[in-house]
Scaffold this motif. Structure first.
Motif, PDB file in Angstrom:
ATOM      1  N   LEU A 219      -8.584  15.547   9.552  1.00 58.53           N
ATOM      2  CA  LEU A 219      -8.717  15.908   8.095  1.00 58.53           C
ATOM      3  C   LEU A 219      -8.254  15.810   7.268  1.00 58.53           C
ATOM      4  CD1 LEU A 219      -9.485  19.921   9.639  1.00 58.53           C
ATOM      5  CD2 LEU A 219     -11.428  17.642   8.670  1.00 58.53           C
ATOM      6  N   VAL A 220      -7.446  14.940   6.729  1.00 55.12           N
ATOM      7  CA  VAL A 220      -5.900  14.047   5.434  1.00 55.12           C
ATOM      8  C   VAL A 220      -6.130  12.627   5.904  1.00 55.12           C
ATOM      9  CG1 VAL A 220      -4.617  16.329   5.842  1.00 55.12           C
ATOM     10  CG2 VAL A 220      -4.014  14.808   6.705  1.00 55.12           C
ATOM     11  N   ASP A 221      -6.212  12.491   4.523  1.00 52.38           N
ATOM     12  CA  ASP A 221      -5.449  11.051   4.948  1.00 52.38           C
ATOM     13  C   ASP A 221      -4.842  10.259   5.346  1.00 52.38           C
ATOM     14  OD1 ASP A 221      -8.175  10.795   2.771  1.00 52.38           O
ATOM     15  OD2 ASP A 221      -7.214  10.193   1.004  1.00 52.38           O
ATOM     16  N   ILE A 222      -4.618   9.590   5.641  1.00 50.40           N
ATOM     17  CA  ILE A 222      -2.740   8.627   6.820  1.00 50.40           C
ATOM     18  C   ILE A 222      -2.075   8.738   5.812  1.00 50.40           C
ATOM     19  CG2 ILE A 222      -3.068   6.262   6.097  1.00 50.40           C
ATOM     20  CD1 ILE A 222      -2.442   7.989   8.830  1.00 50.40           C
ATOM     21  N   GLU A 223      -2.329   8.818   4.297  1.00 46.58           N
ATOM     22  CA  GLU A 223      -0.834   8.831   3.571  1.00 46.58           C
ATOM     23  C   GLU A 223      -0.358  10.072   3.316  1.00 46.58           C
ATOM     24  OE1 GLU A 223      -3.369   5.372   1.837  1.00 46.58           O
ATOM     25  OE2 GLU A 223      -4.013   7.681   2.153  1.00 46.58           O
TER      26      GLU A 223
ATOM     27  N   LEU B  10       3.044  11.846   4.089  1.00 43.18           N
ATOM     28  CA  LEU B  10       3.893  12.858   3.038  1.00 43.18           C
ATOM     29  C   LEU B  10       4.717  13.764   4.166  1.00 43.18           C
ATOM     30  CD1 LEU B  10       2.356  12.892  -0.021  1.00 43.18           C
ATOM     31  CD2 LEU B  10       4.786  11.843   0.303  1.00 43.18           C
ATOM     32  N   LEU B  11       3.905  14.092   4.538  1.00 45.96           N
ATOM     33  CA  LEU B  11       4.167  15.660   5.658  1.00 45.96           C
ATOM     34  C   LEU B  11       5.111  15.088   6.443  1.00 45.96           C
ATOM     35  CD1 LEU B  11       1.181  17.181   6.346  1.00 45.96           C
ATOM     36  CD2 LEU B  11       2.672  17.890   4.831  1.00 45.96           C
ATOM     37  N   THR B  12       5.405  14.364   7.743  1.00 44.55           N
ATOM     38  CA  THR B  12       6.291  13.519   7.789  1.00 44.55           C
ATOM     39  C   THR B  12       7.194  13.178   7.733  1.00 44.55           C
ATOM     40  OG1 THR B  12       3.977  12.774   9.220  1.00 44.55           O
ATOM     41  CG2 THR B  12       7.027  11.853  10.011  1.00 44.55           C
ATOM     42  N   ALA B  13       7.343  12.425   6.662  1.00 40.71           N
ATOM     43  CA  ALA B  13       8.574  12.020   5.845  1.00 40.71           C
ATOM     44  C   ALA B  13       9.322  13.526   5.130  1.00 40.71           C
ATOM     45  CB  ALA B  13       7.956  11.180   4.389  1.00 40.71           C
ATOM     46  N   ARG B  14       8.106  14.592   4.430  1.00 35.15           N
ATOM     47  CA  ARG B  14       9.297  16.018   4.391  1.00 35.15           C
ATOM     48  C   ARG B  14       9.582  16.697   5.347  1.00 35.15           C
ATOM     49  NH1 ARG B  14      10.509  17.096  -0.357  1.00 35.15           N
ATOM     50  NH2 ARG B  14       9.107  18.039  -1.513  1.00 35.15           N
ATOM     51  N   GLU B  15       8.622  16.324   6.891  1.00 33.16           N
ATOM     52  CA  GLU B  15       9.659  16.538   7.732  1.00 33.16           C
ATOM     53  C   GLU B  15      10.576  16.315   8.686  1.00 33.16           C
ATOM     54  OE1 GLU B  15       6.422  16.910  10.978  1.00 33.16           O
ATOM     55  OE2 GLU B  15       4.986  18.456   9.894  1.00 33.16           O
TER      56      GLU B  15
ATOM     57  N   SER C   7       0.715  -1.017  -0.090  1.00 32.14           N
ATOM     58  CA  SER C   7      -0.179  -0.302   0.253  1.00 32.14           C
ATOM     59  C   SER C   7       0.854   1.325  -0.530  1.00 32.14           C
ATOM     60  CB  SER C   7      -1.172   0.117   1.178  1.00 32.14           C
ATOM     61  OG  SER C   7       0.048   0.220   2.121  1.00 32.14           O
ATOM     62  N   ALA C   8       0.530   2.406  -0.350  1.00 35.20           N
ATOM     63  CA  ALA C   8       1.342   3.686  -0.484  1.00 35.20           C
ATOM     64  C   ALA C   8       1.595   4.105   1.384  1.00 35.20           C
ATOM     65  CB  ALA C   8       0.033   4.432  -0.663  1.00 35.20           C
TER      66      ALA C   8
ATOM     67  N   LEU D 153       4.736   8.111  14.402  1.00 32.55           N
ATOM     68  CA  LEU D 153       4.494   9.474  13.810  1.00 32.55           C
ATOM     69  C   LEU D 153       4.052  10.120  12.765  1.00 32.55           C
ATOM     70  CD1 LEU D 153       8.731  10.036  13.519  1.00 32.55           C
ATOM     71  CD2 LEU D 153       7.162  11.755  15.139  1.00 32.55           C
ATOM     72  N   ILE D 154       3.666   9.250  12.262  1.00 33.76           N
ATOM     73  CA  ILE D 154       2.022   9.390  10.864  1.00 33.76           C
ATOM     74  C   ILE D 154       1.058   9.219  12.126  1.00 33.76           C
ATOM     75  CG2 ILE D 154       1.341   8.351   9.029  1.00 33.76           C
ATOM     76  CD1 ILE D 154       3.831   7.508   8.138  1.00 33.76           C
ATOM     77  N   ASN D 155       1.019   8.884  12.602  1.00 30.59           N
ATOM     78  CA  ASN D 155      -0.592   8.972  13.192  1.00 30.59           C
ATOM     79  C   ASN D 155      -0.329  10.019  13.830  1.00 30.59           C
ATOM     80  OD1 ASN D 155      -0.961   6.315  12.410  1.00 30.59           O
ATOM     81  ND2 ASN D 155      -0.869   5.025  14.393  1.00 30.59           N
ATOM     82  N   LYS D 156       0.151  10.637  14.688  1.00 32.47           N
ATOM     83  CA  LYS D 156       0.295  11.891  15.414  1.00 32.47           C
ATOM     84  C   LYS D 156       0.312  13.163  14.296  1.00 32.47           C
ATOM     85  CE  LYS D 156       3.263  14.558  19.210  1.00 32.47           C
ATOM     86  NZ  LYS D 156       4.244  14.748  19.283  1.00 32.47           N
ATOM     87  N   LYS D 157       1.114  12.875  13.120  1.00 30.61           N
ATOM     88  CA  LYS D 157       0.526  14.186  12.536  1.00 30.61           C
ATOM     89  C   LYS D 157      -0.258  14.260  12.233  1.00 30.61           C
ATOM     90  CE  LYS D 157       2.755  16.641  10.758  1.00 30.61           C
ATOM     91  NZ  LYS D 157       3.506  17.797  11.218  1.00 30.61           N
ATOM     92  N   GLN D 158      -1.152  12.345  11.815  1.00 30.51           N
ATOM     93  CA  GLN D 158      -2.568  12.987  11.226  1.00 30.51           C
ATOM     94  C   GLN D 158      -3.979  13.481  12.224  1.00 30.51           C
ATOM     95  OE1 GLN D 158      -4.542   9.008  10.392  1.00 30.51           O
ATOM     96  NE2 GLN D 158      -5.740  10.146   9.023  1.00 30.51           N
ATOM     97  N   GLU D 159      -3.345  12.749  14.012  1.00 33.73           N
ATOM     98  CA  GLU D 159      -3.816  13.596  15.170  1.00 33.73           C
ATOM     99  C   GLU D 159      -4.042  15.256  15.106  1.00 33.73           C
ATOM    100  OE1 GLU D 159      -2.595  11.489  18.352  1.00 33.73           O
ATOM    101  OE2 GLU D 159      -3.426   9.934  17.012  1.00 33.73           O
ATOM    102  N   GLN D 160      -3.113  15.398  15.027  1.00 36.07           N
ATOM    103  CA  GLN D 160      -2.416  17.440  14.986  1.00 36.07           C
ATOM    104  C   GLN D 160      -3.421  17.849  13.881  1.00 36.07           C
ATOM    105  OE1 GLN D 160       1.517  17.442  14.394  1.00 36.07           O
ATOM    106  NE2 GLN D 160       2.039  16.612  16.610  1.00 36.07           N
TER     107      GLN D 160
END
Length: 158
Positions: free
Chosen positions: A121-125, A129-134, A87-88, A110-117
């Motif tokens: 409102l955004v898909d987990i993918e 991506l935001l986490t990877a970029r950070e 999966s993506a 970290l990804i789950n935390k980013k999504q909660e922050q």
């Protein structure tokens, strides 16, 4: 450790080299180790490149992670699941693990935390991506896949 990372590291470890031609990489997987047919070895190579575990330097493949930190378990052989499309979000997690040295568990957290922050409102993918970029990962190779997935999902819901 990610199974795809182990498979990608094996030809380099087996040859004690930091770079290999595509032919040599696929030869190890298909003929030396007899893990898969040559066409499947090509698909695994492409998946490893897409996950940014491998990259090209000229005409040579090089690992995008420190292979000296990889221990291939004695008797290791890839499971059938490696031949299935990931999966993506699995590719994003593998990208972060390979480039940042974090475990898959820590990366998922970290990804789950980013999504909660972002108040979910955004898909987990997108959160991935935001986490990877950070974390400083180059997301160019996977960005289009996520963009297409997210926007095709939105079109279906309207």
């Amino acid at each position: 450790m990610d199974e795809l990372m182990l498979v990608a590291a094996t030809p380099f470890k087996r040859n004690n080299k930091n770079s290999l031609s595509i032919k040599d990489f696929e030869f190890v997987l298909s003929f030396d180790l007899k893990w898969m047919a040559p066409d499947v070895a090509s698909k695994i190579r492409d998946r490893a490149i897409g996950s940014q575990l491998l990259k090209f330097q000229g005409a040579e493949l090089i690992p995008n992670f420190d292979i000296s930190n990889i221990e291939i378990p004695h008797g290791f052989k890839p499971s059938e699941s490696i031949f299935k499309e990931r999966s993506a979000i699995e590719d994003i997690i593998a990208l972060i693990v390979a480039n940042c040295g974090k475990s898959a568990r820590d990366t998922t957290a970290l990804i789950n935390k980013k999504q909660e922050q972002l108040d979910d409102l955004v898909d987990i993918e997108v959160a991935g991506l935001l986490t990877a970029r950070e974390l400083g990962c180059d997301i160019d190779l996977i960005y289009d896949r996520i963009h297409n997935k997210v926007f095709s999902k939105q079109e279906m819901s309207t």
